[in-house]
Design an enzyme around this catalytic site. Structure first.
Site, PDB file in Angstrom:
ATOM      1  N   LYS A  35      16.506   1.132  48.236  1.00 16.61           N
ATOM      2  CA  LYS A  35      15.281   0.143  49.196  1.00 16.61           C
ATOM      3  C   LYS A  35      13.809   0.718  49.234  1.00 16.61           C
ATOM      4  O   LYS A  35      13.528   1.546  48.176  1.00 16.61           O
ATOM      5  CB  LYS A  35      15.784   1.078  51.035  1.00 16.61           C
ATOM      6  CG  LYS A  35      15.912   2.193  51.193  1.00 16.61           C
ATOM      7  CD  LYS A  35      16.209   2.817  52.190  1.00 16.61           C
ATOM      8  CE  LYS A  35      16.192   4.003  52.423  1.00 16.61           C
ATOM      9  NZ  LYS A  35      17.406   4.911  53.651  1.00 16.61           N
ATOM     10  N   TYR A 252     -15.347  17.418  51.688  1.00 17.99           N
ATOM     11  CA  TYR A 252     -15.321  16.821  52.820  1.00 17.99           C
ATOM     12  C   TYR A 252     -15.644  17.978  53.673  1.00 17.99           C
ATOM     13  O   TYR A 252     -14.370  17.941  53.841  1.00 17.99           O
ATOM     14  CB  TYR A 252     -15.002  15.469  53.042  1.00 17.99           C
ATOM     15  CG  TYR A 252     -15.074  14.359  52.242  1.00 17.99           C
ATOM     16  CD1 TYR A 252     -16.755  13.959  52.420  1.00 17.99           C
ATOM     17  CD2 TYR A 252     -14.510  13.638  52.122  1.00 17.99           C
ATOM     18  CE1 TYR A 252     -17.146  12.289  51.892  1.00 17.99           C
ATOM     19  CE2 TYR A 252     -15.165  12.843  51.146  1.00 17.99           C
ATOM     20  CZ  TYR A 252     -16.010  11.997  51.491  1.00 17.99           C
ATOM     21  OH  TYR A 252     -16.970  11.056  50.667  1.00 17.99           O
TER      22      TYR A 252
HETATM   23  C1  LIG Z   1      18.227   5.361  52.822  1.00 19.49           C
HETATM   24  C2  LIG Z   1      19.755   5.820  52.971  1.00 19.49           C
HETATM   25  C3  LIG Z   1      20.979   5.874  52.357  1.00 19.49           C
HETATM   26  C4  LIG Z   1      20.611   6.798  51.158  1.00 19.49           C
HETATM   27  O1  LIG Z   1      19.799   8.468  51.695  1.00 19.49           O
HETATM   28  P1  LIG Z   1      19.115   9.163  50.891  1.00 19.49           P
HETATM   29  O2  LIG Z   1      19.391  10.485  51.486  1.00 19.49           O
HETATM   30  O3  LIG Z   1      18.218   8.310  49.745  1.00 19.49           O
HETATM   31  O4  LIG Z   1      20.515   9.606  49.769  1.00 19.49           O
HETATM   32  C5  LIG Z   1      22.562   5.829  52.359  1.00 19.49           C
HETATM   33  N1  LIG Z   1      22.527   4.941  53.539  1.00 19.49           N
HETATM   34  C6  LIG Z   1      21.502   4.491  54.509  1.00 19.49           C
HETATM   35  C7  LIG Z   1      21.868   3.453  55.560  1.00 19.49           C
HETATM   36  C8  LIG Z   1      20.142   4.614  54.317  1.00 19.49           C
HETATM   37  O5  LIG Z   1      19.372   4.388  54.659  1.00 19.49           O
END
Ligand SMILES: *Cc1c(COP(=O)(O)O)cnc(C)c1O
Length: 364
Positions: A35, A252
């Site tokens: 994702k 800044y």
């Molecule tokens: C993002 C996600 C994962 C992966 O999680 P990590 O902590 O990056 O391994 C697994 N299952 C779901 C439903 C997620 O949204």
């Protein structure tokens, strides 16, 4: 010669981390979580390194479609399912598996005729309290889904909120076990933290994300301790150096004032490149392979470091913001965030290059 900022993606590191996830969860099907554009690494860029995964999981439908257009043939799971019935025909056409976490999605599946039935992961809320059915609803929802002509196969899943704790993890696992009792469907539980603890967590499908990119899912165990290698190295160079007199300030708001005379280096990277603006003075950076500290506020295009620990550094010296030799987790901890956020936030103006091997000399 262009502005010297660059994200280098190491496909060999991704492959190695994937192998490690596979070894830890032996026997389970592995869905690599990609994702958010593969956690900022670039989905199509990392795809060749994920060819050993049994499938991919993400939540952006357009990205899933582009994977199919690239002829990716294995399972693709949409982690939030669909948001409206209008997406279902594309989902069926592209053979995407979906999470179903809400009763409205069940209704849409029951009332929308599909050209091909879907593989459905029924999501159970075991304590995260974001998405998923209550354990008490699971049996009825599973019955409705398995009776629907839109559903080809059913799986049960949950997401771990506190996989780094003893108490929290076991409560969630118990809740999942109770909710699934007697239901004959395969199960998916483990994210990266759950994969590392697979002997306790188990399951038929695992969903590791962050560990594939070489960042630790735990606040205490470092990526190095877990044997993970960073997939992204964010590089830049010094484009100016200055001698500071005692009491001189930098940047800044004069966010840093030198207590003694020392040199500072100016790095061609700022928050518009994705470096966190809230990183305080003292956040680690590598210059010429030496650990130095930020001095002064991160600005849009530039940041400054105290060069006391790298006396040989000058204009053109190589800088690592995070990655090889400096874990993104250490930078994230200094900036009160997590590696996930930094990796996802690398900005579109940063060019990416892909490498297969560990260290390479790059012409920036
Ligand atoms: C993002 C996600 C994962 C992966 O999680 P990590 O902590 O990056 O391994 C697994 N299952 C779901 C439903 C997620 O949204």
């Amino acid at each position: 010669m262009s502005r010297p900022v660059l994200a280098q993606i190491n496909l060999a590191a991704l492959r190695k981390n994937l192998r490690m996830a596979r070894e830890k969860s032996a026997g389970a099907q592995l869905l690599a979580v990609v994702k958010a554009n593969a956690y900022g690494h670039g989905l199509l860029r990392v795809l060749p390194a994920l060819s050993d995964a049994d499938g991919l999981a993400l939540l952006e439908l357009d990205a899933a479609v582009s994977l199919r257009e690239q002829h990716y043939g294995r399972r693709i799971l949409l982690l939030e399912g669909f948001f409206g019935a209008d997406e279902l025909s594309e989902i069926a056409l592209r053979r995407l598996a979906v999470v179903v976490h809400h009763i409205e999605q069940v209704r849409m599946l029951e009332t929308t005729p599909l050209t091909r039935p879907l593989e459905v992961f029924l999501k159970i809320n075991t304590g995260m309290n974001r998405l998923g059915f209550k354990p008490s609803e699971v049996r009825e929802v599973a019955d409705r889904l398995s009776a629907s002509s839109s559903v080809a196969a059913l799986r049960l899943m949950t997401h771990l909120a506190r996989a780094d704790e003893e108490e929290g993890l076991h409560e969630q696992l118990q809740s999942f076990e109770d909710a699934c009792k007697g239901l004959p469907y395969p199960r998916s539980i483990a994210n990266s933290a759950g994969v590392v603890r697979f002997s306790e967590v188990g399951g038929d499908y695992v969903r590791p994300g962050i560990m594939l990119y070489g960042s630790s899912p735990f606040p205490y165990d470092t990526a190095e301790m877990l044997g993970l290698s960073p997939a992204m190295t964010l590089r830049s160079e010094l484009i100016a150096v200055h001698d500071l007199k005692p009491n001189a300030s930098v940047g800044y708001g004069g966010g840093y004032t030198a207590a003694r005379a020392h040199r500072v280096g100016v790095i061609a990277c700022g928050y518009a490149d994705g470096y966190p603006r809230h990183a305080p003075n003292g956040t680690p950076v590598l210059v010429c392979g030496k650990k130095v500290r930020t001095a002064g506020r991160v600005s849009m295009d530039l940041m400054t470091v105290d060069l006391t620990e790298a006396p040989e550094a000058g204009v053109g010296s190589p800088v690592v913001l995070w990655g090889e030799e400096l874990s993104v987790d250490d930078v994230a901890a200094a900036a009160s965030t997590v590696g996930y956020e930094l990796l996802c936030a690398v900005a579109p103006r940063v060019p990416f290059v892909t490498t297969e091997i560990g260290k390479v000399d790059i012409e920036l």
